[in-house]
Design a protein around this motif. Structure first.
Motif, PDB file in Angstrom:
ATOM      1  N   THR A   4       0.891  -1.236   0.044  1.00 35.37           N
ATOM      2  CA  THR A   4      -0.489  -0.352   0.388  1.00 35.37           C
ATOM      3  C   THR A   4       0.741   1.508   0.137  1.00 35.37           C
ATOM      4  O   THR A   4       0.642   1.940  -0.766  1.00 35.37           O
ATOM      5  CB  THR A   4      -1.151  -0.125   1.273  1.00 35.37           C
ATOM      6  N   ARG A  47      -7.107  -3.834  -4.010  1.00 37.13           N
ATOM      7  CA  ARG A  47      -7.995  -3.533  -2.887  1.00 37.13           C
ATOM      8  C   ARG A  47      -6.228  -2.499  -2.537  1.00 37.13           C
ATOM      9  O   ARG A  47      -6.600  -2.354  -1.408  1.00 37.13           O
ATOM     10  CB  ARG A  47      -7.969  -5.595  -1.678  1.00 37.13           C
ATOM     11  N   THR A  48      -5.794  -3.713  -2.742  1.00 35.37           N
ATOM     12  CA  THR A  48      -4.509  -2.252  -2.214  1.00 35.37           C
ATOM     13  C   THR A  48      -4.205  -1.246  -2.809  1.00 35.37           C
ATOM     14  O   THR A  48      -4.705  -0.037  -1.918  1.00 35.37           O
ATOM     15  CB  THR A  48      -2.833  -3.030  -2.358  1.00 35.37           C
ATOM     16  N   ALA A  51      -6.861   0.783  -0.715  1.00 33.20           N
ATOM     17  CA  ALA A  51      -6.559   0.718   0.457  1.00 33.20           C
ATOM     18  C   ALA A  51      -5.273   2.048   0.360  1.00 33.20           C
ATOM     19  O   ALA A  51      -5.612   3.227   0.726  1.00 33.20           O
ATOM     20  CB  ALA A  51      -5.868  -0.199   1.146  1.00 33.20           C
ATOM     21  N   ALA A  52      -5.218   2.688  -1.094  1.00 35.68           N
ATOM     22  CA  ALA A  52      -4.579   3.650  -1.281  1.00 35.68           C
ATOM     23  C   ALA A  52      -4.798   4.745  -1.518  1.00 35.68           C
ATOM     24  O   ALA A  52      -4.288   5.560  -1.823  1.00 35.68           O
ATOM     25  CB  ALA A  52      -3.329   3.153  -2.415  1.00 35.68           C
ATOM     26  N   SER A  55     -10.117   4.824  -6.664  1.00 33.75           N
ATOM     27  CA  SER A  55     -11.419   4.289  -6.948  1.00 33.75           C
ATOM     28  C   SER A  55     -12.364   4.103  -8.128  1.00 33.75           C
ATOM     29  O   SER A  55     -13.486   3.817  -8.580  1.00 33.75           O
ATOM     30  CB  SER A  55     -12.234   5.409  -5.592  1.00 33.75           C
TER      31      SER A  55
END
Ligand SMILES: *Cc1c(COP(=O)(O)O)cnc(C)c1O
Length: 234
Positions: A4, A47-48, A51-52, A55
């Motif tokens: 991330t 997913r990473t 999280a970072a 979108s």
């Protein structure tokens, strides 16, 4: 697999370069969207990316994207998914269900299929028309000469919202050489917009190796894969 913190640093770097290109061209930074291209990347990488702070995602293939989108949609309902690769007409139904925008529409048969599925779903689907500016047989896209007809066909359907144009120019090791292609897409959109009397605000152009040039020439979306995630898994 990318972590991330590393990805967050790359995103910051990409955003800075977009901002600098906007500045050089006298454009507002908020006029350019970063679309993260996650094709061939596993779900864990997406997913990473979330999280970072990412979108807005671009995927090339309906079936591959379906797995990721279905897996993530409940947990992250605010994500935007754009189909940036060739759509086969028999996947139009799934594409309409899954994606917020369908780019790379380049044939009337696709216009018809997407329109029909959008209508059945009771949706108005944003689309972009892909233009093949280099005349490369290996690449998708309508020829500039046929754009007007395709645009008219798309605009006849009330279930389609033609948002603008998309292109993948020929590859040049010196990205500066792609500039005339990006400029041409902007000019095509401007003249098409004038002739239909409606805005075509979106220009999806620019990838990892040439996005700064694309931004200088008016891109509203850059599609970045390798720059963010590194080389794609084979
Ligand atoms: C794969 C792909 C991208 C991302 O390319 P990178 O060079 O990895 O940034 C962008 N647009 C389209 C249409 C693609 O197929």
């Amino acid at each position: 697999m990318i972590e991330t913190a590393e990805l967050a640093a790359r995103i910051t770097g990409a955003r800075r370069r977009i901002e600098a290109a906007c500045h050089r061209a006298g454009r507002d930074r908020s006029a350019v969207r970063l679309v993260a291209v996650t094709k061939t990347q596993p779900l864990a990488v997406v997913r990473t990316a979330i999280a970072a702070g990412l979108s807005d995602f671009g995927e090339n293939r309906v079936q591959e994207a379906a797995v990721k989108i279905r897996e993530l949609s409940t947990e992250f309902p605010g994500l935007t998914w754009r189909l940036i690769g060739q759509l086969q007409s028999n996947k139009a139904k799934a594409a309409v269900e899954l994606f917020q925008e369908i780019q790379a529409v380049d044939r009337e048969v696709l216009v018809e299929r997407v329109a029909r599925e959008a209508e059945k779903a009771g949706r108005i689907v944003p689309i972009l028309l892909e233009v093949n500016l280099g005349g490369e047989a290996s690449k998708a896209g309508v020829s500039p000469g046929d754009l007007k007809n395709l645009l008219s066909a798309a605009r006849r359907s009330p279930s389609l919202d033609v948002r603008g144009l998309m292109t993948v120019p020929p590859f040049f090791s010196n990205p500066e050489e792609a500039r005339p292609f990006f400029r041409r897409l902007r000019e095509l959109a401007a003249s098409a917009s004038e002739s239909i009397g409606a805005a075509l605000p979106e220009l999806s152009m620019g990838m990892s190796h040439d996005f700064e040039i694309a931004v200088e020439e008016g891109a509203t979306q850059v599609r970045l894969g390798t720059l963010l995630f590194g080389p794609r898994p084979a």
